[in-house]
Design a protein around this motif. Structure first.
Motif, PDB file in Angstrom:
ATOM      1  N   LEU A  50      -9.177 -49.861 -24.993  1.00 11.60           N
ATOM      2  CA  LEU A  50      -9.316 -48.528 -24.404  1.00 11.60           C
ATOM      3  C   LEU A  50      -7.992 -47.897 -23.988  1.00 11.60           C
ATOM      4  CD1 LEU A  50     -12.434 -49.341 -22.182  1.00 11.60           C
ATOM      5  CD2 LEU A  50     -12.418 -48.055 -24.338  1.00 11.60           C
ATOM      6  N   GLY A  51      -6.903 -48.627 -24.167  1.00 11.76           N
ATOM      7  CA  GLY A  51      -5.602 -48.079 -23.797  1.00 11.76           C
ATOM      8  C   GLY A  51      -5.337 -48.074 -22.310  1.00 11.76           C
ATOM      9  N   TRP A  52      -6.099 -48.855 -21.546  1.00 17.74           N
ATOM     10  CA  TRP A  52      -5.871 -48.901 -20.111  1.00 17.74           C
ATOM     11  C   TRP A  52      -4.538 -49.568 -19.795  1.00 17.74           C
ATOM     12  CZ3 TRP A  52     -11.213 -51.083 -18.086  1.00 17.74           C
ATOM     13  CH2 TRP A  52     -12.203 -50.100 -18.272  1.00 17.74           C
ATOM     14  N   GLN A  53      -3.880 -49.051 -18.776  1.00 20.01           N
ATOM     15  CA  GLN A  53      -2.698 -49.689 -18.209  1.00 20.01           C
ATOM     16  C   GLN A  53      -3.054 -50.156 -16.807  1.00 20.01           C
ATOM     17  OE1 GLN A  53       0.292 -46.608 -18.631  1.00 20.01           O
ATOM     18  NE2 GLN A  53       0.883 -47.398 -20.639  1.00 20.01           N
ATOM     19  N   PHE A  54      -2.307 -51.117 -16.291  1.00 20.22           N
ATOM     20  CA  PHE A  54      -2.724 -51.758 -15.056  1.00 20.22           C
ATOM     21  C   PHE A  54      -1.606 -51.803 -14.025  1.00 20.22           C
ATOM     22  CE2 PHE A  54      -5.303 -53.364 -18.497  1.00 20.22           C
ATOM     23  CZ  PHE A  54      -6.589 -53.298 -17.979  1.00 20.22           C
ATOM     24  N   ASP A  55      -1.988 -51.497 -12.791  1.00 22.77           N
ATOM     25  CA  ASP A  55      -1.123 -51.712 -11.635  1.00 22.77           C
ATOM     26  C   ASP A  55      -1.687 -52.913 -10.893  1.00 22.77           C
ATOM     27  OD1 ASP A  55       0.200 -49.369 -12.312  1.00 22.77           O
ATOM     28  OD2 ASP A  55      -1.029 -48.144 -10.976  1.00 22.77           O
ATOM     29  N   ALA A  56      -1.026 -54.051 -10.980  1.00 18.80           N
ATOM     30  CA  ALA A  56      -1.517 -55.262 -10.329  1.00 18.80           C
ATOM     31  C   ALA A  56      -0.872 -55.410  -8.967  1.00 18.80           C
ATOM     32  CB  ALA A  56      -1.226 -56.479 -11.195  1.00 18.80           C
ATOM     33  N   ARG A  57      -1.633 -55.880  -8.015  1.00 18.79           N
ATOM     34  CA  ARG A  57      -1.114 -56.119  -6.683  1.00 18.79           C
ATOM     35  C   ARG A  57      -1.762 -57.376  -6.112  1.00 18.79           C
ATOM     36  NH1 ARG A  57      -2.357 -50.381  -4.772  1.00 18.79           N
ATOM     37  NH2 ARG A  57      -1.785 -50.091  -6.953  1.00 18.79           N
ATOM     38  N   ASP A  58      -1.069 -58.001  -5.195  1.00 16.39           N
ATOM     39  CA  ASP A  58      -1.547 -59.229  -4.598  1.00 16.39           C
ATOM     40  C   ASP A  58      -2.155 -58.936  -3.239  1.00 16.39           C
ATOM     41  OD1 ASP A  58      -1.368 -62.365  -4.691  1.00 16.39           O
ATOM     42  OD2 ASP A  58      -0.739 -61.779  -2.672  1.00 16.39           O
ATOM     43  N   ARG A  59      -3.344 -59.478  -3.009  1.00 19.69           N
ATOM     44  CA  ARG A  59      -4.006 -59.340  -1.717  1.00 19.69           C
ATOM     45  C   ARG A  59      -4.525 -60.712  -1.320  1.00 19.69           C
ATOM     46  NH1 ARG A  59      -1.652 -55.393  -1.498  1.00 19.69           N
ATOM     47  NH2 ARG A  59      -2.269 -53.263  -0.956  1.00 19.69           N
ATOM     48  N   ALA A  60      -3.968 -61.255  -0.257  1.00 22.31           N
ATOM     49  CA  ALA A  60      -4.406 -62.554   0.274  1.00 22.31           C
ATOM     50  C   ALA A  60      -4.367 -63.639  -0.796  1.00 22.31           C
ATOM     51  CB  ALA A  60      -5.810 -62.430   0.861  1.00 22.31           C
ATOM     52  N   GLY A  61      -3.337 -63.582  -1.627  1.00 25.53           N
ATOM     53  CA  GLY A  61      -3.163 -64.597  -2.653  1.00 25.53           C
ATOM     54  C   GLY A  61      -4.021 -64.411  -3.879  1.00 25.53           C
ATOM     55  N   ARG A  62      -4.734 -63.287  -3.982  1.00 24.63           N
ATOM     56  CA  ARG A  62      -5.589 -63.014  -5.139  1.00 24.63           C
ATOM     57  C   ARG A  62      -5.158 -61.688  -5.768  1.00 24.63           C
ATOM     58  NH1 ARG A  62     -10.502 -65.317  -6.109  1.00 24.63           N
ATOM     59  NH2 ARG A  62     -10.645 -66.012  -3.947  1.00 24.63           N
ATOM     60  N   THR A  63      -5.241 -61.620  -7.085  1.00 27.85           N
ATOM     61  CA  THR A  63      -4.777 -60.428  -7.792  1.00 27.85           C
ATOM     62  C   THR A  63      -5.902 -59.413  -7.972  1.00 27.85           C
ATOM     63  OG1 THR A  63      -3.144 -61.719  -9.007  1.00 27.85           O
ATOM     64  CG2 THR A  63      -3.702 -59.566  -9.905  1.00 27.85           C
ATOM     65  N   TYR A  64      -5.588 -58.153  -7.652  1.00 29.70           N
ATOM     66  CA  TYR A  64      -6.481 -57.026  -7.917  1.00 29.70           C
ATOM     67  C   TYR A  64      -5.706 -56.049  -8.790  1.00 29.70           C
ATOM     68  CZ  TYR A  64      -9.777 -53.180  -7.102  1.00 29.70           C
ATOM     69  OH  TYR A  64     -10.697 -52.174  -7.263  1.00 29.70           O
ATOM     70  N   ALA A  65      -6.245 -55.721  -9.960  1.00 31.75           N
ATOM     71  CA  ALA A  65      -5.557 -54.853 -10.904  1.00 31.75           C
ATOM     72  C   ALA A  65      -6.299 -53.530 -11.025  1.00 31.75           C
ATOM     73  CB  ALA A  65      -5.445 -55.523 -12.276  1.00 31.75           C
ATOM     74  N   VAL A  66      -5.593 -52.435 -10.828  1.00 35.36           N
ATOM     75  CA  VAL A  66      -6.173 -51.102 -10.974  1.00 35.36           C
ATOM     76  C   VAL A  66      -5.915 -50.615 -12.394  1.00 35.36           C
ATOM     77  CG1 VAL A  66      -6.175 -48.728 -10.159  1.00 35.36           C
ATOM     78  CG2 VAL A  66      -5.774 -50.598  -8.547  1.00 35.36           C
ATOM     79  N   ALA A  67      -6.995 -50.335 -13.124  1.00 32.91           N
ATOM     80  CA  ALA A  67      -6.887 -49.822 -14.490  1.00 32.91           C
ATOM     81  C   ALA A  67      -6.687 -48.309 -14.451  1.00 32.91           C
ATOM     82  CB  ALA A  67      -8.138 -50.165 -15.285  1.00 32.91           C
ATOM     83  N   ARG A  68      -5.799 -47.805 -15.312  1.00 36.02           N
ATOM     84  CA  ARG A  68      -5.476 -46.381 -15.348  1.00 36.02           C
ATOM     85  C   ARG A  68      -5.348 -45.880 -16.776  1.00 36.02           C
ATOM     86  NH1 ARG A  68      -3.395 -44.355 -10.594  1.00 36.02           N
ATOM     87  NH2 ARG A  68      -2.944 -45.870  -8.959  1.00 36.02           N
TER      88      ARG A  68
END
Length: 292
Positions: A68-86
């Motif tokens: 789908l051509g998504w790009q991701f902004d990954a960030r760490d929260r409490a030792g776990r990764t959450y990635a925002v697709a854009r």
């Protein structure tokens, strides 16, 4: 059943704890959670966000990025990764890594904006549903995750600020724009969502012979249909839809990327505009051309 409930609870709790985006707005990586302000009662009750709870974040990112051509902004929260697709048009959804939770499974979770999440949770329980994740403060607002009376999970978000109005007209390419509820008992599902969030069901004829309902509240909010008796492996769930220009080509590409086609494009199904796929980690999503 108890074990699966516990696993889902742990996975979805991780999602809520890490969620930092909703309604097209993202918090900066180092910002503190915004205070939860009362949301105007007249706000739209509508789907505003989508999270993929995944057992293989790297595989999911690679798959949706290529498909789908998504790009991701990954960030760490409490030792776990959450990635925002854009996409270039803005945020699409979030991906949260739960591979360290033994027995966890991958699934997309749809979030509804509501004026009072605690009150809505009470209505869910009164109507036979259950709470998976009790309401808690997040950067996006007060949020929780519930299952309805037929076992389908969905999220609830009381935004810290009113979300943007749902855009009219053509949806954005590679963005979520529709959700459908596949029900074990369509009549009971209609009654549940009417009582909990005020969705009124309007019946529409379909060429396939399966009665289809549009759920409305100040405009169309989603669809609802009965799971055919022959599809015994399908359990009640909310199915999210992504806009693509060529569902058949997208489904073929999904297969080449390690996904599976669960429902292939067919001329007698919405004029050949729909495919349903599973990503390599098991998350299920519909690929739809618009207009039909």
């Amino acid at each position: 059943m108890v074990m699966m409930h516990a696993l889902m609870t742990r996975a979805l709790t991780a999602t809520l704890t890490l969620a930092v985006v909703a309604s097209g707005c993202a918090s900066s990586a180092g910002s503190a959670p915004a205070p939860v302000a009362p949301t105007p009662p007249a706000m739209d009750i509508a789907f505003v966000w989508q999270d993929l709870v995944t057992t293989d974040l790297a595989a999911a990112r690679a798959f949706y990025g290529e498909l789908l051509g998504w790009q991701f902004d990954a960030r760490d929260r409490a030792g776990r990764t959450y990635a925002v697709a854009r996409t270039s048009a803005g945020p699409v959804g979030g991906l949260v890594d739960v591979r360290d939770i033994t027995g966890a499974t991958s699934q997309w979770v749809s979030y509804l904006s509501v004026p009072d999440v605690d009150r809505t949770v009470q209505l869910v329980e009164a109507a036979g549903g259950k709470v998976l994740v009790a309401p808690m403060a997040t950067a996006a607002g007060r949020a929780g995750v519930v299952v309805d009376a037929q076992g389908a999970a969905f999220g609830l978000l009381q935004p810290s600020r009113a979300p943007p109005a749902v855009p009219r007209g053509t949806p954005l390419a590679a963005h979520f724009f529709w959700r459908e509820y596949l029900a074990q008992d369509a009549a009971k599902a209609r009654a549940f969502y009417r009582g909990v969030v005020g969705f009124e069901a309007e019946s529409e004829d379909t060429a396939s012979g399966i009665e289809y309902f549009v759920l409305r509240r100040n405009g169309p909010r989603g669809g609802l249909l009965q799971i055919p008796a022959a599809m015994t492996q399908v359990r009640p769930h909310w199915l999210p839809y992504v806009l693509v220009s060529d569902p058949a080509a997208a489904a073929r590409k999904a297969t080449s990327l390690g996904g599976r086609v669960l429902l292939d494009v067919s001329p007698d199904r919405r004029n050949g505009t729909l495919a349903v796929i599973a990503d390599p980690t098991g998350g299920v999503v519909a690929l739809q051309k618009f207009p039909l």
